[in-house]
Design a protein around this motif. Structure first.
Motif, mmCIF file in Angstrom:
data_model
loop_
_atom_site.group_PDB
_atom_site.id
_atom_site.type_symbol
_atom_site.label_atom_id
_atom_site.label_comp_id
_atom_site.label_asym_id
_atom_site.label_seq_id
_atom_site.Cartn_x
_atom_site.Cartn_y
_atom_site.Cartn_z
ATOM 1 N N UNK A 19 0.843 -1.190 0.000
ATOM 2 C CA UNK A 19 0.000 0.000 0.000
ATOM 3 C C UNK A 19 0.882 1.246 0.000
ATOM 4 N N UNK A 20 0.618 2.167 -0.899
ATOM 5 C CA UNK A 20 1.454 3.370 -1.026
ATOM 6 C C UNK A 20 1.449 4.224 0.242
ATOM 7 N N UNK A 21 0.398 4.150 1.034
ATOM 8 C CA UNK A 21 0.294 4.958 2.254
ATOM 9 C C UNK A 21 1.205 4.462 3.378
ATOM 10 N N UNK A 22 1.630 3.221 3.312
ATOM 11 C CA UNK A 22 2.415 2.613 4.393
ATOM 12 C C UNK A 22 3.877 3.018 4.266
ATOM 13 N N UNK A 23 4.389 3.677 5.312
ATOM 14 C CA UNK A 23 5.780 4.120 5.335
ATOM 15 C C UNK A 23 6.683 3.154 6.101
ATOM 16 N N UNK A 35 2.869 -2.890 14.048
ATOM 17 C CA UNK A 35 2.620 -1.456 14.072
ATOM 18 C C UNK A 35 2.969 -0.907 12.695
ATOM 19 N N UNK A 36 2.099 -0.066 12.176
ATOM 20 C CA UNK A 36 2.302 0.557 10.879
ATOM 21 C C UNK A 36 2.371 2.052 11.060
ATOM 22 N N UNK A 37 3.253 2.679 10.303
ATOM 23 C CA UNK A 37 3.246 4.134 10.197
ATOM 24 C C UNK A 37 2.777 4.434 8.785
ATOM 25 N N UNK A 38 1.679 5.176 8.693
ATOM 26 C CA UNK A 38 1.105 5.487 7.387
ATOM 27 C C UNK A 38 0.993 6.992 7.213
ATOM 28 N N UNK A 39 0.896 7.416 5.975
ATOM 29 C CA UNK A 39 0.689 8.825 5.683
ATOM 30 C C UNK A 39 -0.553 8.939 4.813
ATOM 31 N N UNK A 40 -1.512 9.725 5.286
ATOM 32 C CA UNK A 40 -2.755 9.962 4.545
ATOM 33 C C UNK A 40 -2.928 11.472 4.380
ATOM 34 N N UNK A 41 -3.490 11.870 3.244
ATOM 35 C CA UNK A 41 -3.628 13.304 2.982
ATOM 36 C C UNK A 41 -4.711 13.967 3.815
ATOM 37 N N UNK A 42 -5.710 13.163 4.256
ATOM 38 C CA UNK A 42 -6.776 13.695 5.102
ATOM 39 C C UNK A 42 -7.489 12.523 5.779
ATOM 40 N N UNK A 43 -8.485 12.835 6.597
ATOM 41 C CA UNK A 43 -9.190 11.791 7.351
ATOM 42 C C UNK A 43 -9.968 10.843 6.427
ATOM 43 N N UNK A 44 -10.491 11.356 5.345
ATOM 44 C CA UNK A 44 -11.207 10.510 4.395
ATOM 45 C C UNK A 44 -10.260 9.478 3.776
#
Length: 73
Positions: A19-23, A35-44
Motif C-alpha cells: 500500500x502506497x500509504x504505508x511508510x 505497528x504501521x506508520x502510514x501517511x494519509x492526505x486527510x481523514x477521508x
C-alpha cells in the motif's frame, strides 16, 4: 496497530507494504502484533485505507489507530 491471526505476521507485513500509504511496518511484542506508520492526505483518505484496504485482509483481526499530534524528530 494491528492484531493478526497467529503465524501470519510476515504474510500480513508483505501485504500491507504494497500500500502506497504505508511508510513503515514492524512486528512488536505486547498487546498488538504489528505497528504501521502510514501517511494519509486527510481523514477521508485514512478512513479508506483502514476500511477498504486493511480490514479486507482476512488475517487482520483488529486495528487500533493513533494520530500523531506533533513530531519532534
Amino acid at each position: 496497530m494491528i492484531n493478526v491471526k497467529t503465524g501470519t505476521e510476515d504474510a500480513v507485513c508483505e501485504k500491507v507494504l504494497k500500500f502506497s500509504e504505508v511508510e513503515e511496518v514492524a512486528a512488536i511484542y505486547g498487546e498488538f502484533d504489528l505497528i504501521l506508520k502510514v501517511k494519509a492526505k486527510d481523514m477521508n483518505h485514512l478512513d479508506k485505507l483502514i476500511v477498504d484496504k486493511l480490514r479486507e485482509i482476512p488475517d487482520i483481526l483488529l486495528t487500533a489507530t493513533m494520530l500523531i499530534a506533533k513530531e519532534y524528530k
